[in-house]
Design a protein around this motif. Structure first.
Motif, PDB file in Angstrom:
ATOM      1  N   GLU A   5       0.833  -1.195   0.000  1.00  0.00           N
ATOM      2  CA  GLU A   5       0.000   0.000   0.000  1.00  0.00           C
ATOM      3  C   GLU A   5       0.874   1.253   0.000  1.00  0.00           C
ATOM      4  O   GLU A   5       1.974   1.248   0.556  1.00  0.00           O
ATOM      5  CB  GLU A   5      -0.892   0.030   1.259  1.00  0.00           C
ATOM      6  N   LEU A   7       0.653   5.765   0.208  1.00  0.00           N
ATOM      7  CA  LEU A   7      -0.122   6.974   0.492  1.00  0.00           C
ATOM      8  C   LEU A   7       0.331   8.028  -0.499  1.00  0.00           C
ATOM      9  O   LEU A   7       1.523   8.333  -0.585  1.00  0.00           O
ATOM     10  CB  LEU A   7       0.163   7.435   1.929  1.00  0.00           C
ATOM     11  N   TYR A  25      -5.868  12.891  -2.169  1.00  0.00           N
ATOM     12  CA  TYR A  25      -5.079  11.983  -1.336  1.00  0.00           C
ATOM     13  C   TYR A  25      -5.537  10.571  -1.647  1.00  0.00           C
ATOM     14  O   TYR A  25      -6.730  10.350  -1.916  1.00  0.00           O
ATOM     15  CB  TYR A  25      -5.292  12.286   0.154  1.00  0.00           C
ATOM     16  N   TYR A  27      -4.882   6.178  -0.786  1.00  0.00           N
ATOM     17  CA  TYR A  27      -4.192   5.132  -0.019  1.00  0.00           C
ATOM     18  C   TYR A  27      -4.620   3.771  -0.541  1.00  0.00           C
ATOM     19  O   TYR A  27      -5.817   3.497  -0.717  1.00  0.00           O
ATOM     20  CB  TYR A  27      -4.499   5.222   1.483  1.00  0.00           C
ATOM     21  N   GLU A  33      -5.430   2.788  -5.412  1.00  0.00           N
ATOM     22  CA  GLU A  33      -5.640   3.542  -4.176  1.00  0.00           C
ATOM     23  C   GLU A  33      -7.097   3.979  -4.062  1.00  0.00           C
ATOM     24  O   GLU A  33      -7.732   4.316  -5.054  1.00  0.00           O
ATOM     25  CB  GLU A  33      -4.748   4.803  -4.141  1.00  0.00           C
ATOM     26  N   PRO A 135     -10.165   4.152   3.514  1.00  0.00           N
ATOM     27  CA  PRO A 135      -9.072   3.993   4.480  1.00  0.00           C
ATOM     28  C   PRO A 135      -8.782   5.282   5.257  1.00  0.00           C
ATOM     29  O   PRO A 135      -7.891   5.287   6.111  1.00  0.00           O
ATOM     30  CB  PRO A 135      -7.880   3.626   3.586  1.00  0.00           C
ATOM     31  N   PHE A 136      -9.511   6.343   4.957  1.00  0.00           N
ATOM     32  CA  PHE A 136      -9.246   7.640   5.580  1.00  0.00           C
ATOM     33  C   PHE A 136     -10.241   7.933   6.700  1.00  0.00           C
ATOM     34  O   PHE A 136     -11.394   7.540   6.634  1.00  0.00           O
ATOM     35  CB  PHE A 136      -9.359   8.761   4.546  1.00  0.00           C
ATOM     36  N   GLU A 156      -6.387  11.099   8.705  1.00  0.00           N
ATOM     37  CA  GLU A 156      -5.684   9.935   9.260  1.00  0.00           C
ATOM     38  C   GLU A 156      -5.690   8.808   8.250  1.00  0.00           C
ATOM     39  O   GLU A 156      -6.728   8.510   7.650  1.00  0.00           O
ATOM     40  CB  GLU A 156      -6.340   9.502  10.571  1.00  0.00           C
ATOM     41  N   THR A 157      -4.517   8.224   8.055  1.00  0.00           N
ATOM     42  CA  THR A 157      -4.387   7.132   7.088  1.00  0.00           C
ATOM     43  C   THR A 157      -3.561   6.033   7.742  1.00  0.00           C
ATOM     44  O   THR A 157      -2.863   6.286   8.731  1.00  0.00           O
ATOM     45  CB  THR A 157      -3.637   7.586   5.812  1.00  0.00           C
ATOM     46  N   ARG A 161      -0.542  10.409   9.748  1.00  0.00           N
ATOM     47  CA  ARG A 161      -1.508  11.504   9.823  1.00  0.00           C
ATOM     48  C   ARG A 161      -1.029  12.688   8.972  1.00  0.00           C
ATOM     49  O   ARG A 161       0.125  13.098   9.052  1.00  0.00           O
ATOM     50  CB  ARG A 161      -1.670  11.930  11.277  1.00  0.00           C
ATOM     51  N   THR A 425       4.472   7.522   1.575  1.00  0.00           N
ATOM     52  CA  THR A 425       4.457   6.343   2.434  1.00  0.00           C
ATOM     53  C   THR A 425       5.654   6.278   3.375  1.00  0.00           C
ATOM     54  O   THR A 425       5.504   6.052   4.572  1.00  0.00           O
ATOM     55  CB  THR A 425       4.422   5.050   1.570  1.00  0.00           C
TER      56      THR A 425
END
Lengths: 557, 557
Positions: A5, A7, A25, A27, A33, A135-136, A156-157, A161, A425
């Protein structure tokens, strides 16, 4: 597949200009993503680059192509450069929209007006409440700005953060909205912030920003001492300033008239959503007649010199029954945005001709910015202590200077302009890939691409003028009569007996007479002959090479 | 008939804008005054109001109609806004031109390039030398500005002495040209000055102006400390700044390259007329290759962001063999003129993308103005002690504020914008009459009137786009086939099967089918039907009402 994964961060708009903010954004596994979008703003056209265009937005193509992975759209606050494009672009995105109460009301209005479902806009509470989006987890942290409910986002991921600052200043007394609360941001910093994406607008301003509240006394004094009517203009969406102005007028015993659609909409929505309690009463412009001039304050749209807005109308003549004259005062409680100086100057000169006293921000007493100056950026940095700072909301030179400033203070600063996708990431951001970005235009009721060529054609006509040539060809492939020429946006040229059009008709006729028979079977060949003749002769005669459109009509046997 | 003579002042340009200066003084019986003209300047076009225009000048119609009474044309200095229109308008004026040596050389160059007789420009000595011109005696009083030989004019008339300040600052160390000499102006004041017509450019600047010489140290330090190549831009005609920059570069051991036609012409003329003795040596750009970057200073045109000038070219790529890169420094030793902020910003962002360090005037160390600030105006007032002050060289708000300032200091201040003729004969100026004034445009090689409608048509095409409709009518007065439509500067509209043009062709065809037979005998009637259809349908389909040109071809029996 864990550990694969990533980010990502990607600006589609706003990191290369001040305006049309749109940030992604993501993820998840590479190219799969889950995404969120922050803000869908507009920027404004100008005659030089975008004549006839109504609004400019970031091209959402990248996220549109991945709309099935879009978990939500988050609107940080209700300024046009953050929410103005929502209605027009939402159908291409199709995800739920999240915003706080007042912002949501403005966003719903945008959706309504564009024929989109307002119910897709969901009102959410402020931090510490969090919205789940794939995922957020996203929280709206109240921050001071010039409009109520401006919010930084805590994102937040699984990879850490992010704090997306949005537009902010560190104002303890912002007049509307929440004061800047260092404790909240420090607490977030204490929990650890991996990346701060941060407003760069005022990175070139070296002194700490001043509070909106510092304007109260100077503006009150002005309202008190002014002899005639006072007109004050500012951005319609600068709700803080509207309040500062209205309260000062009210304190000076003035009745308040609000002129201009955008300002009235903004105030109405702010009142309806209870973010503007205690705003002084206003009277309708139709009642202004019965109020002595010295007891009148008019709040007017058009601080940037917009030709159709209330300020321009008041400057040029009678408007809604109001007419300015010697003894009145006109206050620009605003900054002139680069590019608008001539338009604003035009209004000032019109007011000067009427003998109206003009007060502007030259000495800094009647306007403060809504954005964090350089020392205020440092305050935010040191509260949050992020590992990495990614400047946004600025032109390239703002981003660069902001990143250098962050580096000079011991942070990692990364310049990521529109289209430069970052992989956040690991401990240090990596450049992930270059994404094609661009702009789309609202043109009348159509959305067109900036590179469609439509606007380029208009600019060419504006600079060069337009020659139109009509040619009629008979069944046997021979031209009938001569060419017929119309010119639009070109001088007549009185020294030529039949004017410019006549001279071109003669020349085209001559060239066609010389052409080979075969050329008349081929529209392209005729067009080439005509266009070349028009270009060369116009250049000889008037020193210009116009745009040329050739209309060939063929009689059919 | 003695006593019927009057002394008049009339601004045709420059008192309503900063630019296109053109002032008339007259003396004699009413409507038979002998006239002199001071300055024939230009101002610059913009896309918003004058797309495609090359230069803007005051319309000389009033003086042209009285050219037989024109005794002479006096050019105060060689800046474009004072001499730029001379070549193009001289044939309409036809009077001898007077200027000091360097200014005369520039003026002759303007005449030459416009095909006018350069010999009409006569070189005159400075004050106390006087030129006789009908009832006037005119002297050129050296005054400090940013170009050599700038001069205030002493204009002696039978009704009293006028001091026409022209552009000035009170700089004791102006780097080029004569220092400000208070004694000369005091002596003129001692002889009595009836009216001072005075530069208003910087009336809003509250602090005393700074000397050109204060820039020497900061610019030297910058040149010394910069690691790579330094590029510095300023106005080509700011000869003082060119010298300041070149000397600083030379002192730092840099070779000097001058890029841009206007700058090279200005330097060449200044050298040839010996007003620039001791200017450091320059090298040709072709030799720059062999000079280490750290020993190179490039002086470049284009400080206002002009797209084709050297600065823009250097910012966007390789130019004349030079290419900027990280480690180089770009100095804007200039002020951005209102309206040019976006163009200048474009260059700064391009430089930022290359990693070039950008230094501008934000902290005031690298630029000073060439005009008198408010306290400097007071200095001039008190040296000359005129009975009356008439502000010129400013927008309306500058004139008003300048007049108010003069009044606040005990002088009589009179606002006389373009076209407001003043009778200066008596002790107090009287408004004499309102003269029609305006602007003419250089458009390619033609001079057109601002109100000719040519530019308005271009602006309309730029905002609305252009629909062209071709219709063919047979010998019997019936349309053949349908209408043929071309659109220029309008979206295609993919959702319509045959695009916008196809939809319009269908609609026009339908409307024509419905038209009465008699309509087809009348081109105007057809045009009306077509234009109305195009406007209505385009508004429905794309929310725009384009410019429409209809071409009707008739087959003759």
């Amino acid at each position: 597949m864990a550990g694969k994964e990533r980010l990502i961060y990607l600006a589609l708009g706003g990191a290369g200009e001040i305006g049309m903010n749109m940030y992604v954004y993501g993820y998840g596994p590479k190219d799969a993503e889950r995404l969120i979008l922050v803000d869908v703003g507009v920027t404004f056209p100008d005659m030089e680059t975008t004549p006839g265009v109504d609004l400019i937005m970031a091209d959402p193509a990248w996220v549109q192509a991945r709309a099935d992975r879009l978990e939500g759209i988050f609107i940080t606050h209700a300024h046009e450069d953050h929410v103005g494009g929502l209605g027009m672009l939402w159908s291409r995105l199709g995800a739920p929209v999240y915003a706080r109460r007042f912002t949501a009301a403005i966003a719903q209005n945008k959706m309504d007006r564009a024929g989109q479902p307002a119910s897709e806009v969901r009102q959410v509470d402020a931090w510490p409440h969090m919205v789940e989006a794939g995922p957020f987890r996203v929280g709206f942290v109240p921050v001071s700005h010039s409009i109520p409910e401006s919010s930084s986002l805590v994102i937040e991921t699984p990879a850490g953060r992010i704090l997306h600052s949005a537009d902010f200043k560190t104002d303890p007394t912002p007049v509307v909205g929440d004061p800047f609360d260092a404790d909240i941001f420090r607490a977030i910093g204490d929990q650890g912030v991996k990346v701060m994406t941060c407003d760069s607008t005022n990175v070139f301003s070296q002194h700490p920003g001043r509070s909106e509240a510092t304007l109260t006394e100077p503006i009150r004094a002005l309202m008190r001492e002014a002899e005639g009517m006072v007109v004050a203009t500012t951005f319609a969406s600068n709700v803080a300033r509207l309040r500062t102005l209205a309260e000062a007028g009210h304190a000076a015993g003035r009745q308040i008239v609000v002129l201009g659609r955008a300002m009235n909409t903004m105030l109405k929505t702010a009142r309806a959503t209870e973010v503007l309690d205690g705003f002084p009463p206003t009277v309708d412009v139709t009642e202004a007649d019965s109020v002595p001039r010295s007891q009148l304050l008019v709040l007017a749209t058009g601080s940037q010199g917009e030709r159709r807005a209330a300020s321009a109308q008041l400057a040029s003549g009678k408007y809604m029954g109001l007419e300015l004259r010697r003894g009145d005062t006109f206050l620009f409680s605003s900054k002139t945005i680069p590019g608008n100086e001539i338009s604003v100057g035009r209004i000032m000169n019109a007011l000067s001709e009427k003998g109206v006293r003009i007060v502007d921000d030259a000495d800094g007493r009647y306007h403060v910015s809504g954005h964090a100056n350089r020392p205020d950026l440092a305050v935010m940095q040191d509260l949050l202590r992020p590992s990495v700072i990614v400047p946004m909301h600025g032109e390239h030179r703002h981003l660069t200077t902001h990143a250098e400033y962050a580096e000079s203070r011991g942070y990692v600063g990364v310049v990521a302009p529109n289209g430069a996708m970052l992989d956040l990431t690991g401990p240090v951001p990596k450049f992930a890939e270059k994404v094609e970005t661009g702009r789309v235009y609202l043109d009348g009721t159509e959305i067109i691409g900036a590179l469609d060529g439509v606007v380029r054609e208009r600019i060419r006509m504006a600079i060069r003028g337009h020659v139109i040539v009509s040619i009629l060809i008979d069944e046997g492939g021979k031209p009938i009569g001569g060419a017929w020429v119309e010119t639009v946006g070109l001088p007549e040229v009185a020294r030529l007996r039949d004017g410019l059009a006549g001279a071109l008709e003669d020349d085209i006729g001559r060239e066609l007479a010389r052409a080979r028979k075969a050329d008349f079977d081929d529209d392209d060949a005729i067009e080439q002959i005509v266009a070349r003749t028009v270009s060369r002769r116009c250049n000889d005669l008037i020193g210009k090479k116009p745009v040329c459109t050739v209309m060939i009509s063929r009689l059919e046997a």
